[in-house]
Design an enzyme around this catalytic site. Structure first.
Site, PDB file in Angstrom:
ATOM      1  N   ALA A 185      -3.670  -7.823  -3.946  1.00 50.33           N
ATOM      2  CA  ALA A 185      -3.065  -6.488  -3.960  1.00 50.33           C
ATOM      3  C   ALA A 185      -4.254  -5.315  -4.522  1.00 50.33           C
ATOM      4  CB  ALA A 185      -2.072  -6.502  -5.106  1.00 50.33           C
ATOM      5  N   GLY A 186      -3.824  -4.062  -4.265  1.00 49.39           N
ATOM      6  CA  GLY A 186      -4.990  -3.114  -4.739  1.00 49.39           C
ATOM      7  C   GLY A 186      -4.110  -2.059  -5.453  1.00 49.39           C
ATOM      8  N   HIS A 187      -4.067  -1.771  -6.469  1.00 49.77           N
ATOM      9  CA  HIS A 187      -3.460  -0.689  -6.766  1.00 49.77           C
ATOM     10  C   HIS A 187      -4.340   0.571  -7.668  1.00 49.77           C
ATOM     11  CE1 HIS A 187       0.310  -3.376  -7.520  1.00 49.77           C
ATOM     12  NE2 HIS A 187       0.002  -2.997  -6.305  1.00 49.77           N
ATOM     13  N   THR A 188      -4.192   1.493  -6.899  1.00 42.59           N
ATOM     14  CA  THR A 188      -5.247   2.640  -7.476  1.00 42.59           C
ATOM     15  C   THR A 188      -4.552   3.649  -8.152  1.00 42.59           C
ATOM     16  OG1 THR A 188      -6.213   2.535  -5.261  1.00 42.59           O
ATOM     17  CG2 THR A 188      -6.767   4.349  -6.519  1.00 42.59           C
ATOM     18  N   ASP A 246       0.846  -1.223   0.070  1.00 39.99           N
ATOM     19  CA  ASP A 246       0.182  -0.027   0.065  1.00 39.99           C
ATOM     20  C   ASP A 246       0.832   1.247  -0.030  1.00 39.99           C
ATOM     21  OD1 ASP A 246      -2.118  -1.587   0.338  1.00 39.99           O
ATOM     22  OD2 ASP A 246      -2.140  -1.870   2.414  1.00 39.99           O
ATOM     23  N   GLU A 247       2.039   1.184  -0.598  1.00 42.50           N
ATOM     24  CA  GLU A 247       2.979   2.374  -0.756  1.00 42.50           C
ATOM     25  C   GLU A 247       2.445   3.321  -1.438  1.00 42.50           C
ATOM     26  OE1 GLU A 247       4.004  -0.787  -0.952  1.00 42.50           O
ATOM     27  OE2 GLU A 247       5.312  -1.187   0.753  1.00 42.50           O
ATOM     28  N   THR A 293      -7.685  -1.063  -0.118  1.00 42.99           N
ATOM     29  CA  THR A 293      -8.407  -0.863  -1.396  1.00 42.99           C
ATOM     30  C   THR A 293      -9.139  -2.426  -1.910  1.00 42.99           C
ATOM     31  OG1 THR A 293      -6.460   0.117  -2.353  1.00 42.99           O
ATOM     32  CG2 THR A 293      -7.830  -0.345  -4.056  1.00 42.99           C
ATOM     33  N   SER A 338       5.486  12.098  -4.190  1.00 45.11           N
ATOM     34  CA  SER A 338       4.115  12.536  -4.697  1.00 45.11           C
ATOM     35  C   SER A 338       3.763  13.679  -3.631  1.00 45.11           C
ATOM     36  CB  SER A 338       3.187  11.420  -5.072  1.00 45.11           C
ATOM     37  OG  SER A 338       2.959  10.762  -3.804  1.00 45.11           O
ATOM     38  N   GLY A 382       0.281  14.899  -4.008  1.00 48.35           N
ATOM     39  CA  GLY A 382      -1.276  14.773  -4.176  1.00 48.35           C
ATOM     40  C   GLY A 382      -1.625  13.458  -4.936  1.00 48.35           C
ATOM     41  N   LYS A 385       2.455   2.287  -4.988  1.00 46.15           N
ATOM     42  CA  LYS A 385       3.244   1.988  -6.193  1.00 46.15           C
ATOM     43  C   LYS A 385       2.586   2.409  -7.478  1.00 46.15           C
ATOM     44  CE  LYS A 385       3.359  -2.465  -4.410  1.00 46.15           C
ATOM     45  NZ  LYS A 385       2.810  -2.161  -2.977  1.00 46.15           N
ATOM     46  N   ASP A 399       2.330  14.971   1.111  1.00 46.99           N
ATOM     47  CA  ASP A 399       1.374  15.930   1.209  1.00 46.99           C
ATOM     48  C   ASP A 399       0.399  15.762   2.710  1.00 46.99           C
ATOM     49  OD1 ASP A 399       0.538  14.100  -0.489  1.00 46.99           O
ATOM     50  OD2 ASP A 399      -1.548  14.932  -0.087  1.00 46.99           O
ATOM     51  N   GLN A 431       2.286  -5.830  -2.951  1.00 49.30           N
ATOM     52  CA  GLN A 431       2.591  -5.927  -1.532  1.00 49.30           C
ATOM     53  C   GLN A 431       4.019  -5.432  -1.178  1.00 49.30           C
ATOM     54  OE1 GLN A 431       1.572  -9.414  -3.106  1.00 49.30           O
ATOM     55  NE2 GLN A 431      -0.529  -8.510  -2.532  1.00 49.30           N
TER      56      GLN A 431
HETATM   57  P1  IMP Z   1      -2.714 -12.902   2.010  1.00 50.46           P
HETATM   58  O1  IMP Z   1      -1.758 -12.166   1.081  1.00 50.46           O
HETATM   59  O2  IMP Z   1      -4.163 -12.519   1.814  1.00 50.46           O
HETATM   60  O3  IMP Z   1      -2.284 -14.079   2.510  1.00 50.46           O
HETATM   61  O4  IMP Z   1      -2.379 -11.688   3.436  1.00 50.46           O
HETATM   62  C1  IMP Z   1      -1.444 -12.096   4.169  1.00 50.46           C
HETATM   63  C2  IMP Z   1      -0.848 -10.733   4.738  1.00 50.46           C
HETATM   64  O5  IMP Z   1      -0.616  -9.884   3.830  1.00 50.46           O
HETATM   65  C3  IMP Z   1      -2.000  -9.999   5.569  1.00 50.46           C
HETATM   66  O6  IMP Z   1      -1.292  -9.021   6.763  1.00 50.46           O
HETATM   67  C4  IMP Z   1      -2.623  -8.810   4.423  1.00 50.46           C
HETATM   68  O7  IMP Z   1      -3.045  -7.895   5.167  1.00 50.46           O
HETATM   69  C5  IMP Z   1      -1.277  -8.871   3.783  1.00 50.46           C
HETATM   70  N1  IMP Z   1      -1.546  -8.182   2.380  1.00 50.46           N
HETATM   71  C6  IMP Z   1      -1.532  -9.058   1.332  1.00 50.46           C
HETATM   72  N2  IMP Z   1      -1.566  -8.171   0.205  1.00 50.46           N
HETATM   73  C7  IMP Z   1      -1.654  -6.713   0.589  1.00 50.46           C
HETATM   74  C8  IMP Z   1      -1.398  -5.638  -0.060  1.00 50.46           C
HETATM   75  O8  IMP Z   1      -1.784  -5.452  -1.109  1.00 50.46           O
HETATM   76  N3  IMP Z   1      -1.213  -4.611   0.586  1.00 50.46           N
HETATM   77  C9  IMP Z   1      -0.952  -4.550   2.111  1.00 50.46           C
HETATM   78  N4  IMP Z   1      -1.122  -5.802   2.746  1.00 50.46           N
HETATM   79  C10 IMP Z   1      -1.566  -6.805   2.253  1.00 50.46           C
END
Ligand code: IMP
Length: 430
Positions: free
Chosen positions: A39-42, A13-14, A304, A418, A420, A16, A338, A225
């Site tokens: 993962a969630g990339h916005t 969640d940095e 996300t 960054s 903003g 990226k 910011d 991640q």
């Molecule tokens: P898993 O990847 O769903 O098995 O989760 C293992 C650990 O990684 C948990 O603490 C999740 O919250 C964390 N995690 C997995 N994917 C992400 C991500 O994209 N961002 C932040 N934490 C993540």
């Protein structure tokens, strides 16, 4: 050879997606190498916000070719709906623009059911996974009983592999976790339909990218991640099941050693974490609320993928130095500078204390972080809003001092920050 790797330097969640978006403007190929739809990339472009979980975020630049490597685990339902959503936003995306490795593994409803059952069984020791089936899918891969995307190309053997997999999942669900079994026939029917829709996307990503690099094309490897969630190098057991760190890009895309040029570590100007596990510089109360936000803005610190509020804290140099070493970072990108605007003072965790001793670096890696308390250096804050800043000189002196101090303490040059959420709200630092 021109491979650039963007890697999370913290717990994911940095931001990226932002940095990838910027760098992919110059890339010919953009490739995801690890993880899955955990993962969630916005990425925000004008009034459009793309929330991607599986597809490399660089594909929103129509000139790029996207690739998903063998190191990724694929939930086909997520993949297909993401392809649709990108297309619906007006970005052309078909099998000519997106290739997925035949050696990537599939996530099934069986893996998701096992993830939920295992987390429930851990009780108070739960990892706080995203419940996307990530761990069980990688466990099957390592146990050599997983299903690879290449198997989808032969409907007969794919159906049989699903049959065997679901039998094993149902046994585990019922016998180990007293959970409800899945309807195997329904899952097989669903997955045969996915195979039909996905077959044109499946190919040899290793050859595609190796040839591209050989002919001088730029490839951008997008990590999901972060380093501290790396299976081997993170805060085990509170980690994910893949290799988000930079070396994972070579394994996860099937590339040989030595092709990397830039290894960009992305770090927030502060620290966040979702899920359980140690976090020495974590803060609580009003300062935590200030760093996290209330959830009303898209950039506030709520997951996300899961919507969970993230834990927040001050930036941690012990961990950033570690990330620099594990990844061989050539540069840093600091996101969300910011958010620190308006704070009276900002803190940097420069070392740890335990049993009367001070540690600049971790004696045994980050697994036993719970034993340490943070040593802070306090810097003056700045009042100015940074949203209009585009150059190093336009940043307030205190913000510049903060960046220079991070650079000095981490030992890695800061090249970007960054200021903003918008695409252009970036300051490049020469
Ligand atoms: P898993 O990847 O769903 O098995 O989760 C293992 C650990 O990684 C948990 O603490 C999740 O919250 C964390 N995690 C997995 N994917 C992400 C991500 O994209 N961002 C932040 N934490 C993540």
């Amino acid at each position: 050879m021109p491979l650039d790797i963007v890697v999370g330097a913290q717990w994911g969640d940095e931001g990226k997606g932002r940095i990838v978006d910027l760098l992919s403007a110059q890339a010919d190929y953009v490739a995801r190498y690890n993880g899955g739809d955990n993962a969630g990339h916005t990425v925000t472009v004008g009034d459009q916000t793309f929330r991607l979980h599986l597809i490399p975020s660089g594909v929103i630049h129509p000139h790029t070719i996207g690739a998903i490597g063998n190191g990724v685990v694929i939930n086909p339902a997520t993949l297909l709906s993401e392809i649709e959503s990108v297309r619906a936003a007006g970005v052309p995306l078909d099998a000519n623009r997106l290739k997925i490795s035949y050696a990537a593994h599939l996530i099934t409803p069986g893996h998701r059911a096992l993830d939920a059952a295992q987390e429930a069984a851990r009780g108070g020791e739960a990892i706080g996974t995203t419940l996307r089936g990530i761990g069980p899918a990688y466990a099957d891969k390592v146990a050599r009983s997983g299903i690879r995307l290449g198997q989808m190309l032969d409907v007969g053997t794919f159906g049989e592999a699903l049959q065997v997999h679901l039998l094993s999942v149902n046994q585990r669900l019922q016998e180990l976790y007293t959970a409800e079994p899945l309807n195997a026939q329904a899952v097989i029917k669903e997955y045969l339909e996915y195979a039909r829709q996905m077959k044109n996307y499946i190919g040899d990503v290793s050859t595609l990218l190796s040839e591209a690099l050989k002919s001088g094309k730029r490839v951008l490897a997008e990590g999901a991640q972060g380093t501290l969630l790396d299976l081997d190098h993170g805060t085990y057991p509170f980690v994910t099941s893949s290799y988000p760190s930079a070396a994972g890009a070579l394994i996860g895309l099937g590339l040989g050693l030595g092709c990397e040029q830039r290894v960009v570590g992305v770090t927030k100007a502060f620290q966040t974490r979702v899920g359980a596990g140690p976090f020495p510089s974590e803060v609580f109360g009003s300062i935590a609320e200030r760093l996290r936000g209330t959830g009303e803005h898209p950039w506030d610190e709520f997951g996300t993928t899961t919507g969970r509020p993230r834990r927040v804290g001050w930036i941690d140099m012990v961990l950033l130095r570690y990330a620099g070493r594990i990844n061989g970072l050539t540069e840093l990108a600091i996101t969300k500078l910011d958010i620190l605007s308006g704070l009276e003072e900002v803190k940097i965790c420069v070392a740890y204390k335990a049993d009367g001793q001070t540690y600049q670096n971790l004696p045994l890696g980050p697994s036993d972080l719970g034993a340490f308390s943070p040593v802070y250096e306090t810097l003056p804050g700045w009042r100015e809003d940074l949203w209009e800043c585009r150059t190093w000189e336009s940043l307030p002196p205190a913000a510049r001092s903060y960046i220079l101090r991070v650079e000095e303490l981490s030992g890695v040059p800061v090249r970007l920050t960054s200021v903003g959420p918008e695409r252009e709200q970036i300051v490049e630092i020469a």
